[in-house]
Design a protein around this motif. Sequence first.
Motif, PDB file in Angstrom:
ATOM      1  N   LYS A 107     -65.117 -15.557 -21.913  1.00  0.00           N
ATOM      2  CA  LYS A 107     -63.938 -15.146 -21.150  1.00  0.00           C
ATOM      3  C   LYS A 107     -64.263 -13.884 -20.359  1.00  0.00           C
ATOM      4  O   LYS A 107     -64.946 -12.988 -20.853  1.00  0.00           O
ATOM      5  CB  LYS A 107     -62.796 -14.875 -22.122  1.00  0.00           C
ATOM      6  N   ALA A 108     -63.748 -13.833 -19.135  1.00  0.00           N
ATOM      7  CA  ALA A 108     -63.915 -12.642 -18.296  1.00  0.00           C
ATOM      8  C   ALA A 108     -62.586 -12.355 -17.606  1.00  0.00           C
ATOM      9  O   ALA A 108     -61.818 -13.272 -17.316  1.00  0.00           O
ATOM     10  CB  ALA A 108     -65.013 -12.860 -17.267  1.00  0.00           C
ATOM     11  N   TYR A 109     -62.333 -11.079 -17.361  1.00  0.00           N
ATOM     12  CA  TYR A 109     -61.148 -10.681 -16.600  1.00  0.00           C
ATOM     13  C   TYR A 109     -61.585 -10.207 -15.218  1.00  0.00           C
ATOM     14  O   TYR A 109     -62.525  -9.423 -15.086  1.00  0.00           O
ATOM     15  CB  TYR A 109     -60.411  -9.540 -17.296  1.00  0.00           C
ATOM     16  N   THR A 110     -60.859 -10.684 -14.200  1.00  0.00           N
ATOM     17  CA  THR A 110     -61.083 -10.251 -12.825  1.00  0.00           C
ATOM     18  C   THR A 110     -59.748  -9.869 -12.203  1.00  0.00           C
ATOM     19  O   THR A 110     -58.690 -10.239 -12.719  1.00  0.00           O
ATOM     20  CB  THR A 110     -61.741 -11.357 -11.973  1.00  0.00           C
ATOM     21  N   GLU A 111     -59.823  -9.132 -11.102  1.00  0.00           N
ATOM     22  CA  GLU A 111     -58.619  -8.747 -10.356  1.00  0.00           C
ATOM     23  C   GLU A 111     -58.835  -9.010  -8.874  1.00  0.00           C
ATOM     24  O   GLU A 111     -59.910  -8.754  -8.346  1.00  0.00           O
ATOM     25  CB  GLU A 111     -58.324  -7.260 -10.531  1.00  0.00           C
ATOM     26  N   ILE A 112     -57.778  -9.527  -8.244  1.00  0.00           N
ATOM     27  CA  ILE A 112     -57.787  -9.723  -6.792  1.00  0.00           C
ATOM     28  C   ILE A 112     -56.754  -8.776  -6.201  1.00  0.00           C
ATOM     29  O   ILE A 112     -55.583  -8.810  -6.590  1.00  0.00           O
ATOM     30  CB  ILE A 112     -57.417 -11.158  -6.394  1.00  0.00           C
ATOM     31  N   LYS A 113     -57.162  -7.947  -5.270  1.00  0.00           N
ATOM     32  CA  LYS A 113     -56.236  -7.038  -4.600  1.00  0.00           C
ATOM     33  C   LYS A 113     -55.762  -7.701  -3.311  1.00  0.00           C
ATOM     34  O   LYS A 113     -56.568  -8.143  -2.492  1.00  0.00           O
ATOM     35  CB  LYS A 113     -56.916  -5.712  -4.283  1.00  0.00           C
ATOM     36  N   PHE A 114     -54.442  -7.767  -3.142  1.00  0.00           N
ATOM     37  CA  PHE A 114     -53.833  -8.365  -1.959  1.00  0.00           C
ATOM     38  C   PHE A 114     -53.147  -7.290  -1.117  1.00  0.00           C
ATOM     39  O   PHE A 114     -52.482  -6.406  -1.652  1.00  0.00           O
ATOM     40  CB  PHE A 114     -52.785  -9.410  -2.356  1.00  0.00           C
ATOM     41  N   THR A 115     -53.330  -7.392   0.184  1.00  0.00           N
ATOM     42  CA  THR A 115     -52.627  -6.547   1.137  1.00  0.00           C
ATOM     43  C   THR A 115     -52.091  -7.455   2.237  1.00  0.00           C
ATOM     44  O   THR A 115     -52.862  -8.195   2.854  1.00  0.00           O
ATOM     45  CB  THR A 115     -53.573  -5.489   1.745  1.00  0.00           C
TER      46      THR A 115
ATOM     47  N   LEU B 279     -50.332 -13.039  -3.958  1.00  0.00           N
ATOM     48  CA  LEU B 279     -49.296 -12.005  -3.963  1.00  0.00           C
ATOM     49  C   LEU B 279     -49.145 -11.473  -2.546  1.00  0.00           C
ATOM     50  O   LEU B 279     -50.066 -11.572  -1.737  1.00  0.00           O
ATOM     51  CB  LEU B 279     -49.694 -10.840  -4.879  1.00  0.00           C
ATOM     52  N   GLU B 280     -47.990 -10.917  -2.232  1.00  0.00           N
ATOM     53  CA  GLU B 280     -47.811 -10.286  -0.914  1.00  0.00           C
ATOM     54  C   GLU B 280     -48.573  -8.960  -0.873  1.00  0.00           C
ATOM     55  O   GLU B 280     -49.370  -8.718   0.010  1.00  0.00           O
ATOM     56  CB  GLU B 280     -46.321 -10.075  -0.629  1.00  0.00           C
ATOM     57  N   ASP B 281     -48.302  -8.113  -1.817  1.00  0.00           N
ATOM     58  CA  ASP B 281     -49.023  -6.847  -1.974  1.00  0.00           C
ATOM     59  C   ASP B 281     -49.173  -6.590  -3.461  1.00  0.00           C
ATOM     60  O   ASP B 281     -48.242  -6.780  -4.233  1.00  0.00           O
ATOM     61  CB  ASP B 281     -48.250  -5.674  -1.346  1.00  0.00           C
ATOM     62  N   GLY B 282     -50.357  -6.154  -3.862  1.00  0.00           N
ATOM     63  CA  GLY B 282     -50.560  -5.828  -5.267  1.00  0.00           C
ATOM     64  C   GLY B 282     -51.869  -6.378  -5.796  1.00  0.00           C
ATOM     65  O   GLY B 282     -52.741  -6.802  -5.051  1.00  0.00           O
ATOM     66  N   VAL B 283     -51.958  -6.381  -7.116  1.00  0.00           N
ATOM     67  CA  VAL B 283     -53.178  -6.810  -7.794  1.00  0.00           C
ATOM     68  C   VAL B 283     -52.843  -7.971  -8.724  1.00  0.00           C
ATOM     69  O   VAL B 283     -51.951  -7.873  -9.564  1.00  0.00           O
ATOM     70  CB  VAL B 283     -53.796  -5.646  -8.602  1.00  0.00           C
ATOM     71  N   LYS B 284     -53.544  -9.062  -8.548  1.00  0.00           N
ATOM     72  CA  LYS B 284     -53.384 -10.239  -9.405  1.00  0.00           C
ATOM     73  C   LYS B 284     -54.523 -10.250 -10.412  1.00  0.00           C
ATOM     74  O   LYS B 284     -55.695 -10.194 -10.046  1.00  0.00           O
ATOM     75  CB  LYS B 284     -53.421 -11.513  -8.560  1.00  0.00           C
TER      76      LYS B 284
END
Length: 110
Positions: free
Chosen positions: A33-41, A85-90
């Motif tokens: 298992k790994a955790y990742t984050e996608i930043k949306f702007t 997401l519209e703005d933020g971190v998924k």
Amino acid sequence: MRNKYKYTIIIVLFICSFKSFAQDYRKDSLQIKAYTEIKFTAGKPVDIKLKKVFCDYCSKKQLKLLGEDAVRRTENEKHDPKNKLEDGVKKLAVYIRIAKTDFASINEDK
């Protein structure tokens, strides 16, 4: 009435025999298992970061390659509507299955 029991027994035996042929992934592979984050702007993916790979027995090279694979898999998922997401971190949890033989072949020497 006897035919009904006969068919029921045949169906039960068929299901049991099919179930014995199904192979569990844990016999010959690992799941990591790994955790990742996608930043949306403005609804667009801007950056993908690896947060953590959960593997207590991995070497540094194995962790690095698993992390790269997790980021690559996240790249493939970034346009999925459920991840946008519209703005933020998924934040995403990525599960990687790898054959034990392939995993063992990743060593520090190469």
